[in-house]
Motif scaffolding. Structure first.
Motif, PDB file in Angstrom:
ATOM      1  N   CYS B 348     -67.893  10.558  22.535  1.00  0.00           N
ATOM      2  CA  CYS B 348     -66.646  11.296  22.323  1.00  0.00           C
ATOM      3  C   CYS B 348     -65.488  10.336  22.575  1.00  0.00           C
ATOM      4  O   CYS B 348     -65.668   9.267  23.168  1.00  0.00           O
ATOM      5  N   PRO B 349     -64.271  10.654  22.127  1.00  0.00           N
ATOM      6  CA  PRO B 349     -63.152   9.721  22.328  1.00  0.00           C
ATOM      7  C   PRO B 349     -62.887   9.423  23.811  1.00  0.00           C
ATOM      8  O   PRO B 349     -62.521   8.296  24.155  1.00  0.00           O
ATOM      9  N   GLU B 350     -63.099  10.409  24.664  1.00  0.00           N
ATOM     10  CA  GLU B 350     -62.889  10.165  26.088  1.00  0.00           C
ATOM     11  C   GLU B 350     -63.906   9.147  26.612  1.00  0.00           C
ATOM     12  O   GLU B 350     -63.560   8.237  27.370  1.00  0.00           O
ATOM     13  N   GLY B 351     -65.152   9.317  26.206  1.00  0.00           N
ATOM     14  CA  GLY B 351     -66.204   8.368  26.601  1.00  0.00           C
ATOM     15  C   GLY B 351     -65.914   6.985  26.036  1.00  0.00           C
ATOM     16  O   GLY B 351     -66.154   5.959  26.697  1.00  0.00           O
ATOM     17  N   ALA B 352     -65.394   6.943  24.823  1.00  0.00           N
ATOM     18  CA  ALA B 352     -65.032   5.671  24.206  1.00  0.00           C
ATOM     19  C   ALA B 352     -63.849   5.043  24.936  1.00  0.00           C
ATOM     20  O   ALA B 352     -63.775   3.820  25.106  1.00  0.00           O
ATOM     21  N   ALA B 353     -62.922   5.881  25.407  1.00  0.00           N
ATOM     22  CA  ALA B 353     -61.781   5.380  26.181  1.00  0.00           C
ATOM     23  C   ALA B 353     -62.278   4.690  27.444  1.00  0.00           C
ATOM     24  O   ALA B 353     -61.807   3.603  27.803  1.00  0.00           O
ATOM     25  N   ALA B 354     -63.246   5.301  28.115  1.00  0.00           N
ATOM     26  CA  ALA B 354     -63.785   4.700  29.329  1.00  0.00           C
ATOM     27  C   ALA B 354     -64.396   3.342  29.012  1.00  0.00           C
ATOM     28  O   ALA B 354     -64.163   2.351  29.733  1.00  0.00           O
TER      29      ALA B 354
END
Lengths: 399, 399
Positions: B348-354
């Motif tokens: 997900c984009p949040e996981g990708a942000a991390a």
């Protein structure tokens, strides 16, 4: 012994093949099934050894066709849970209902099982490019595992395939082709493509190894139920690799002596009324199915006009005193909504079709209230959000 | 003892409260944290007892606030896997990288943890209706668990919330309200709604029990790493319940003597440049954050202009020698594509942000190549398929 892999045997005639080269189907046109050295496995492998192993499908590697862990392409598949749906259970009067929820596998469907084993074995055989025809979800799964293995993939799907798996497949960088018609037309395209390019075709039953991944549902089920098989297994069916895989798993577990000899669950094949070749064959007592013209259903994974393993599936139904049964798209829609409204669980339409089938089969008495029933939810409801119809309502409008 | 639940304590002042009634926040306006009878637990509970238990978050029920199994509302949550991303790992030069993949939880995000425990505890407290403000995914999770518990739910989300969790939430039959603005405006609406109706507010940190569910990420992590904590934990952060929860879990495990006393991972908070209140506070050495005006990012779960637990999060960063760091939407997009193209994993984009944060922090030397890094993928990429841009290409056009 990491794997007991022995040889390949035709599912129909008595031909056998070695495992050292790539194989597609038998010369007679039937699918090839993987065979293992069961005598050695019976001597060397016990159920107790599983306790120490990581959860997930690769814990059964002795009965998988990859002979060295270096070739294992895994995305940390979990052991999929056996869910209860307490309110649906009550509503249907099926007290011992469990749903094996395959949506928690990588890429959100049970297709990950076939892709993980299929890609691993393809890697061991030196394959550089795979090609397959799909209604969408197998494409998303195989493309993802292919990336992981450093392989190219050509994925052909009908233009009518659902949007989500289409986007997922593209996102991996796979070469995606959209074809008019059903998966059958996509299959013709792929057959031609592999002839021209030498890519390895991995469409359902076109090579022997995908099935080996699928069968791990059966291993998990048996282990989760403490090595007692349920009375009924209900599978939403398109190509039928799930049904064939589970049955193969149970035969193998019986031959290892891990589960009771000769006792099989009734294997129930659920199809959609708009695409029910197996149901039609079952009802008219045929041993093979006929191509289903104008196949159409909202449960896209079940839109397979003719399975390559139709004869085998029909014989499994006969041997286990199962049934092939069709539900309507309206039933599927209604059951999917029931499940989420009663038990908060967001099933995929195929999983909802299976449960709609359970409901009908209980009504007609095929399923008894005393029976342990396992219904398979093949994938995530998120793959089919486009089928949810909600009127947008803002707080301002509402208050 | 099914649960060691003792009392509630304010996260800021020294006030304490009993657990017998519903509570929201402390009178001083800070979040309340659940406290346990650690002395008894230390005597009666050992790590070895876990071996016999089912996988999943409820295996740690002694440190969860539900005091009788009858109130447990569970959807068979699995223990989320610690994934390797071999190619991303190499690409970033972070050899010991693991991703805790929360997408396999019910409703596809880590929000299920908070919802399962929060709804269970609400059920024990006799709650009939919950209300919460959400960017989408918490709404989908709480609405699903509420159905399971037979509770009504009022879910308020911004009109800009992503389409998929909006549809999921509606599908459960929840009363969904769309509000102009961010989650902050949705929060104001919910506060008013609960005043008028007596519904129980369960927005992040507005009640003490959601956090208890979130902290199970920390328990699982520790157990999966054989009770050795990693060197760095990287969490994409909006409201911050994940970070606060993991830290609380580690403190509790230390106090049980299950992990090394006094040794914490560096806790890394990743935010988006378009909504980085914690990063701004961290960089300017403030102890609390300021409301972030015009918050905007494609990683919707991180679009929280001010966390109710900001002071607590900033103190955790300080105590563990962590960092708060912002990445751009362009970085997020690029990393998300990297992950799926290199390792077949759809974050997900949040996981990708991390993970984009891990890359940057490795570049500037904050993360060392020798360090064991765990990055959290908070949800399924399928929630955000609308962000994938693929040109449709038919086979006919292409050949």
């Amino acid at each position: 012994m990491f794997s007991g892999l022995s040889h390949l045997a035709c599912s129909t005639c008595d031909k056998t093949y070695g495992t050292e080269f790539r194989r597609q189907m038998c010369e007679c046109g039937s699918p090839l099934f993987v065979q293992y050295d069961m005598d050695s496995l019976k001597r060397e492998w016990t159920r107790d050894q599983l306790a120490e192993r990581k959860q997930g499908m690769w814990r059964y590697h002795e009965l998988l066709p990859v002979t060295h862990p270096d070739y294992m392409i895994s995305m940390n598949e979990v052991m999929t849970p056996l869910m209860t749906l307490p309110n649906i259970s009550k509503d249907m009067d099926v007290p011992l209902l469990l749903v094996k929820d395959e949506s928690v596998l990588p890429t959100g469907t049970f297709k990950a099982r076939g892709a993980s084993v299929g890609i691993s074995r393809a890697k061991q055989l030196g394959v550089k490019e795979i090609a397959l025809a799909t209604n969408g979800n197998a494409g998303a799964a195989w493309a993802a595992y292919a990336v992981r293995a450093g392989m190219k993939s050509l994925i052909a799907m009908p233009t009518s395939a659902p949007r989500v798996p289409y986007l997922e497949t593209c996102y991996t960088g796979a070469d995606v082709r959209l074809l008019e018609g059903t998966i059958a037309e996509a299959g013709i395209f792929v057959a031609d493509y592999v002839l021209q390019t030498g890519a390895y075709e991995v469409s359902t039953f076109k090579e022997p190894y995908r099935l080996e991944g699928k069968k791990t549902i059966g291993f998990e089920l048996a282990e989760q139920l403490s090595w007692k098989v349920p009375d009924v297994i209900v599978f939403p069916t398109g190509g039928g690799a799930g049904v064939v895989g589970i049955y193969k798993a149970l035969v193998e577990l019986q031959s290892l002596g891990w589960i009771e000899e000769g006792r099989f669950p009734k294997m129930v094949v659920i199809q959609a009324e708009g695409c029910a070749p197996l149901v039609r064959a079952y009802e008219s007592g045929e041993k093979v199915s006929t191509y289903y013209e104008n196949a159409e259903t909202i449960a896209y994974g079940m839109r397979v006009p003719k399975s390559l393993a139709d004869a085998h599936i029909l014989s499994i139904i006969a041997k286990t005193e199962g049934i092939a049964y069709a539900v309507s798209d309206a039933d599927i829609r209604k059951e999917r909504q029931n499940i989420v409204r009663l038990d908060g669980f967001h099933a995929c339409p195929e999983g909802a079709a299976a449960l709609a089938g359970v409901r009908k089969l209980r009504e007609i008495g095929f399923i008894k209230a005393s029976e342990r029933v396992v219904s398979i939810n093949t994938g995530s409801g998120l793959k089919y959000v486009d089928q949810i119809d909600c009127a947008v309502q803002t707080a301002q409008e509402k208050i």
